[in-house]
Design a protein around this motif. Sequence first.
Motif, PDB file in Angstrom:
ATOM      1  N   THR A 171       0.728  -1.555  -0.076  1.00  0.00           N
ATOM      2  CA  THR A 171       0.342   0.355   0.014  1.00  0.00           C
ATOM      3  C   THR A 171       0.908   1.587   0.082  1.00  0.00           C
ATOM      4  OG1 THR A 171      -2.117  -1.179   1.194  1.00  0.00           O
ATOM      5  CG2 THR A 171      -1.713   1.660   1.209  1.00  0.00           C
ATOM      6  N   LEU A 172       2.103   0.817   1.336  1.00  0.00           N
ATOM      7  CA  LEU A 172       2.902   2.461   1.017  1.00  0.00           C
ATOM      8  C   LEU A 172       3.825   2.973  -0.593  1.00  0.00           C
ATOM      9  CD1 LEU A 172       4.550   4.766   1.838  1.00  0.00           C
ATOM     10  CD2 LEU A 172       5.551   2.433   2.786  1.00  0.00           C
ATOM     11  N   ALA A 173       3.863   1.813  -1.095  1.00  0.00           N
ATOM     12  CA  ALA A 173       4.377   1.425  -2.348  1.00  0.00           C
ATOM     13  C   ALA A 173       3.615   1.877  -3.874  1.00  0.00           C
ATOM     14  CB  ALA A 173       4.875   0.581  -3.079  1.00  0.00           C
ATOM     15  N   ARG A 174       2.137   2.266  -3.813  1.00  0.00           N
ATOM     16  CA  ARG A 174       1.342   2.063  -4.194  1.00  0.00           C
ATOM     17  C   ARG A 174       0.816   3.727  -3.757  1.00  0.00           C
ATOM     18  NH1 ARG A 174      -2.198  -2.518  -2.813  1.00  0.00           N
ATOM     19  NH2 ARG A 174      -1.740  -3.919  -4.332  1.00  0.00           N
ATOM     20  N   VAL A 175       0.953   4.392  -2.796  1.00  0.00           N
ATOM     21  CA  VAL A 175       0.339   5.886  -2.559  1.00  0.00           C
ATOM     22  C   VAL A 175       2.038   6.617  -2.901  1.00  0.00           C
ATOM     23  CG1 VAL A 175       0.571   7.458  -0.406  1.00  0.00           C
ATOM     24  CG2 VAL A 175      -0.237   5.232   0.165  1.00  0.00           C
ATOM     25  N   THR A 176       3.095   6.070  -2.394  1.00  0.00           N
ATOM     26  CA  THR A 176       4.082   6.224  -3.646  1.00  0.00           C
ATOM     27  C   THR A 176       4.351   6.766  -5.575  1.00  0.00           C
ATOM     28  OG1 THR A 176       6.193   6.020  -2.054  1.00  0.00           O
ATOM     29  CG2 THR A 176       6.430   6.379  -3.574  1.00  0.00           C
ATOM     30  N   ALA A 177       3.835   5.197  -5.414  1.00  0.00           N
ATOM     31  CA  ALA A 177       3.357   5.338  -6.831  1.00  0.00           C
ATOM     32  C   ALA A 177       2.104   6.774  -7.903  1.00  0.00           C
ATOM     33  CB  ALA A 177       2.837   5.112  -7.692  1.00  0.00           C
ATOM     34  N   LEU A 226       8.354  10.033   0.845  1.00  0.00           N
ATOM     35  CA  LEU A 226       7.360   8.441   0.822  1.00  0.00           C
ATOM     36  C   LEU A 226       8.211   6.637   0.082  1.00  0.00           C
ATOM     37  CD1 LEU A 226       4.027  10.031  -0.689  1.00  0.00           C
ATOM     38  CD2 LEU A 226       4.616   8.287   1.358  1.00  0.00           C
ATOM     39  N   SER A 227       9.432   7.425  -1.018  1.00  0.00           N
ATOM     40  CA  SER A 227      10.464   7.050  -1.412  1.00  0.00           C
ATOM     41  C   SER A 227      11.389   6.223  -0.411  1.00  0.00           C
ATOM     42  CB  SER A 227      10.913   7.182  -2.390  1.00  0.00           C
ATOM     43  OG  SER A 227      10.071   7.951  -3.946  1.00  0.00           O
ATOM     44  N   MET A 228      12.042   7.400   0.470  1.00  0.00           N
ATOM     45  CA  MET A 228      13.032   6.511   1.583  1.00  0.00           C
ATOM     46  C   MET A 228      12.077   5.401   2.359  1.00  0.00           C
ATOM     47  SD  MET A 228      15.799   9.556   2.175  1.00  0.00           S
ATOM     48  CE  MET A 228      16.188   8.886   2.347  1.00  0.00           C
ATOM     49  N   ALA A 229      11.069   6.332   2.354  1.00  0.00           N
ATOM     50  CA  ALA A 229       9.971   4.996   3.738  1.00  0.00           C
ATOM     51  C   ALA A 229      10.325   3.723   2.864  1.00  0.00           C
ATOM     52  CB  ALA A 229       8.936   5.587   3.775  1.00  0.00           C
ATOM     53  N   TRP A 286      10.223   5.441 -14.516  1.00  0.00           N
ATOM     54  CA  TRP A 286       9.822   3.912 -15.174  1.00  0.00           C
ATOM     55  C   TRP A 286      10.898   3.523 -13.509  1.00  0.00           C
ATOM     56  CZ3 TRP A 286      13.640   3.223 -20.230  1.00  0.00           C
ATOM     57  CH2 TRP A 286      14.248   2.071 -20.097  1.00  0.00           C
ATOM     58  N   ALA A 287      11.485   4.043 -12.633  1.00  0.00           N
ATOM     59  CA  ALA A 287      11.981   3.788 -11.850  1.00  0.00           C
ATOM     60  C   ALA A 287      10.557   3.509 -10.799  1.00  0.00           C
ATOM     61  CB  ALA A 287      12.823   4.817 -10.788  1.00  0.00           C
ATOM     62  N   THR A 288       9.668   4.903 -10.990  1.00  0.00           N
ATOM     63  CA  THR A 288       8.450   4.195 -10.215  1.00  0.00           C
ATOM     64  C   THR A 288       7.458   2.897 -10.380  1.00  0.00           C
ATOM     65  OG1 THR A 288       8.307   6.268  -9.715  1.00  0.00           O
ATOM     66  CG2 THR A 288       6.312   5.163  -9.215  1.00  0.00           C
TER      67      THR A 288
END
Length: 321
Positions: A171-177, A226-229, A286-288
């Motif tokens: 979920t955190l990764a999706r929020v970051t995206a 968010l990415s660092m988290a 791309w990295a996301t």
Amino acid sequence: MPRVKSFEPLYRPFATWLRPLALASLVANVVLIVTGAAVRLTDSGLGCPTWPRCTDASYTTTSAMGVHGMIEFGNRLLTFVLAGLAIACFLGALGRPRRQSLVRLSVLVGLGIPMQGVLGGITVLTHLNPWVVGLHFLLSIALITLAYAFWRRIGEGDGDPRPLVPAPLRTLARVTALASLAVVAAGVVVTGSGPHSGDRGAKRNGLDPAAVSQVHADLVFLLIGLSMAVWFALRAVSAPPAAVRAALILVAVELGQGLIGFVQYFTHLPVLLVAAHMLGAGLVWWATLGVLWSLRERPTHTPADPAPASPSPAEEPVPAA
């Protein structure tokens, strides 16, 4: 989608080279962002003043149109490169057994190419309306998403996706995206308010450049946090090394992109830095996508072993006397 046996010799070479072809398609869609930036930054947006022709009498640029016509026409030619790669990927997908998802993705990428051309034509016919130009860029982001999914899907199995990390981390990764996409969208608005319009007579969106740049910067800070988290959380749960590496790459790309954005703003938007920043936007996305893809796997589907058959009465062992 069933394959026609008589066409298999045609599919086979494309299927053999499908992964490099898919990567070339992905890279070409990122390059399209850079060539589009070159058109805008050199005031060549109306180098071909009409569409689909370059002039009222010619589909190609003429010597009288000078370098601006060459730059704009060169950007239009890239559409044919993208279309050729999309067709090659489609043929390669047909040559892969039991991979209907590959065919669907290749079709979506292929359909996006003419849509991109038509939207580019609308930007010319509307005299580089900044909102239409922004949609043109966002369509490139959508095509990068589809091309990336196609490229990564080639190396996967045909089973159902299986998560590699706990649900809260996904979920955190999706929020970051979503934050990454918001940064890209805000960057489009900033571009529409800035001085590089693609033509000296083109209108701007009328928003205050300083205000929208501040919103963009705030979203960048949020994205980096968010990415660092995500990176720290992946390390904490002992996620697969590929996932940790993907998150670290995202953070590194974001920091580089942020540095370019900071320098270009305080040096009054030199064209080379703006072009690098446009390239960076494609690389950040791309990295996301790389992070999202690294949090799941799709193993090769293997049918369950059949249960052993019960022995017939004639085969049952005879009890010892």
